[in-house]
Write an enzyme that holds these catalytic residues in place. Sequence first.
Site, mmCIF file in Angstrom:
data_model
loop_
_atom_site.group_PDB
_atom_site.id
_atom_site.type_symbol
_atom_site.label_atom_id
_atom_site.label_comp_id
_atom_site.label_asym_id
_atom_site.label_seq_id
_atom_site.Cartn_x
_atom_site.Cartn_y
_atom_site.Cartn_z
ATOM 1 N N ALA A 1 -1.443 -10.398 8.269
ATOM 2 C CA ALA A 1 -0.795 -10.329 6.949
ATOM 3 C C ALA A 1 -0.675 -8.891 6.492
ATOM 4 O O ALA A 1 -1.312 -8.003 7.042
ATOM 5 C CB ALA A 1 -1.602 -11.126 5.939
ATOM 6 N N ASN A 2 0.144 -8.686 5.468
ATOM 7 C CA ASN A 2 0.212 -7.391 4.788
ATOM 8 C C ASN A 2 -0.642 -7.483 3.541
ATOM 9 O O ASN A 2 -0.854 -8.574 3.023
ATOM 10 C CB ASN A 2 1.648 -7.120 4.336
ATOM 11 C CG ASN A 2 2.521 -6.609 5.447
ATOM 12 O OD1 ASN A 2 2.132 -6.619 6.610
ATOM 13 N ND2 ASN A 2 3.702 -6.170 5.090
ATOM 14 N N ARG A 3 -1.035 -6.351 3.017
ATOM 15 C CA ARG A 3 -1.730 -6.346 1.737
ATOM 16 C C ARG A 3 -0.680 -6.530 0.647
ATOM 17 O O ARG A 3 0.259 -5.746 0.565
ATOM 18 C CB ARG A 3 -2.377 -4.993 1.490
ATOM 19 C CG ARG A 3 -3.670 -4.787 2.176
ATOM 20 C CD ARG A 3 -4.291 -3.491 1.663
ATOM 21 N NE ARG A 3 -5.181 -2.937 2.649
ATOM 22 C CZ ARG A 3 -6.396 -3.392 2.889
ATOM 23 N NH1 ARG A 3 -6.876 -4.406 2.192
ATOM 24 N NH2 ARG A 3 -7.148 -2.839 3.807
#
Length: 405
Positions: A211-213
């Site tokens: 995931a991305n932040r």
Amino acid sequence: MLNDKRILLVIGGGIAAYKCMDLIRRLKERGAGVRVVMTEAAAQFVTPLLVGAISGERVFTDLFDLTAEHDIGHIRLSREADLIVVAPATADLLARMTQGHANDLATTCLLATDKPVLVAPAMNPRMWSHPATRRNVAQLRADGIAVVGPNAGAMAERDEFGEGRMAEPLEILAAIEAHFATGEAGLLKGRRILVTSGPTHEPIDPVRYIANRSSGKQGHAIAAAARAAGAEVVLVSGPAEAADPRGVRVIHVESAREMMAAVEENLPVDAAVFAAAVADWRVAGAAEQKIKKGEGGTPTLTLVENPDILAAVARHHTLRPRLVVGFAAETEQVVAHAREKRVRKGCDWIVANDVSPATGIMGGDANTVHLVTAEAVEDWPSASKAEVARHLVARIAAELSGSKP
Ligand code: CTP
């Protein structure tokens, strides 16, 4: 003038409650309809009888008032208004609003509403400056709630001075008039707006993902602001921390491919804002069962590129929205990268922000952005994510109606 505007005034339990009599009178003089909900504590300061006589309408106090539920009910009460004004907004009422409590009629209406809310805090200066109240007010602002006051000056308590006096009725009235005058309430009436927000999760196996932040706060705030401006809003959200905004159709997705499908299904729209932090890659052939340690050593993940949702919509042959807005989260050379990204992705505007860890923007409530258009780069002052959202929505509305600010 406030002709035909319907105000739901929530009176909280503070000494400043008496000032609401003047506020109600002035609102009515300007043509607004005023319906009042009082908390139990408010009724200790002013009586429902007095408030009802001044407002000219029945006053609502009890959540469990069956006759009221019969003929009106808290849901209708909270939605049949154009604006909800909370005055005086006590420390306790602000705390309950922040937490989403619904333990009396006032907080239930505030939780159930899909309408904009303006609060006029009033409390002792120490309560106002307490970190708990600071946190609560910051959260409410981030949730898109407008705040007027408090002012500094003498308190009702003897020898107490400082910030905490409720804004004067004329100041609250000015904030109400400004709300309607900016036309924010109707700027995007009749428009359809699509917003993507949050991260995407790309499965490695059923329990792990890449995931991305992203908290989703900025994208969700844009969806909420577009809704407050009267648009019909579809929010396609990855697994975000931010709560679903009121009055918005939210489509929850996990992966980039699901996000892409949901976006395509919801075209055409007048404008689309891509605030999601989409994972650029997914794992080729994600495992169907949990990958166990020790079986065949450390796994190697092969990544394949995800569809670029923004670029695909910006280059759509038949359903390209009139305005396509992308985001660029950069950690260096923010504007240069954003300019290049605007051209590469084929969108009209890029909202660029510096997300290097020192800025605290990631997951925080404030944002400093640059709006990169074909013509110019605008450096916007640092503001809450809710304010950035309102500003962007105002720009989108101006662009769609053809009037450049
Ligand atoms: N975006 C998208 N779909 C993707 C990747 C990004 O819609 N698969 C959108 C984001 O929502 C954002 C914009 O594209 O509006 C910028 O995304 P970003 O990831 O920063 O750009 P990249 O193309 O990954 O460029 P770079 O690798 O240079 O950061």
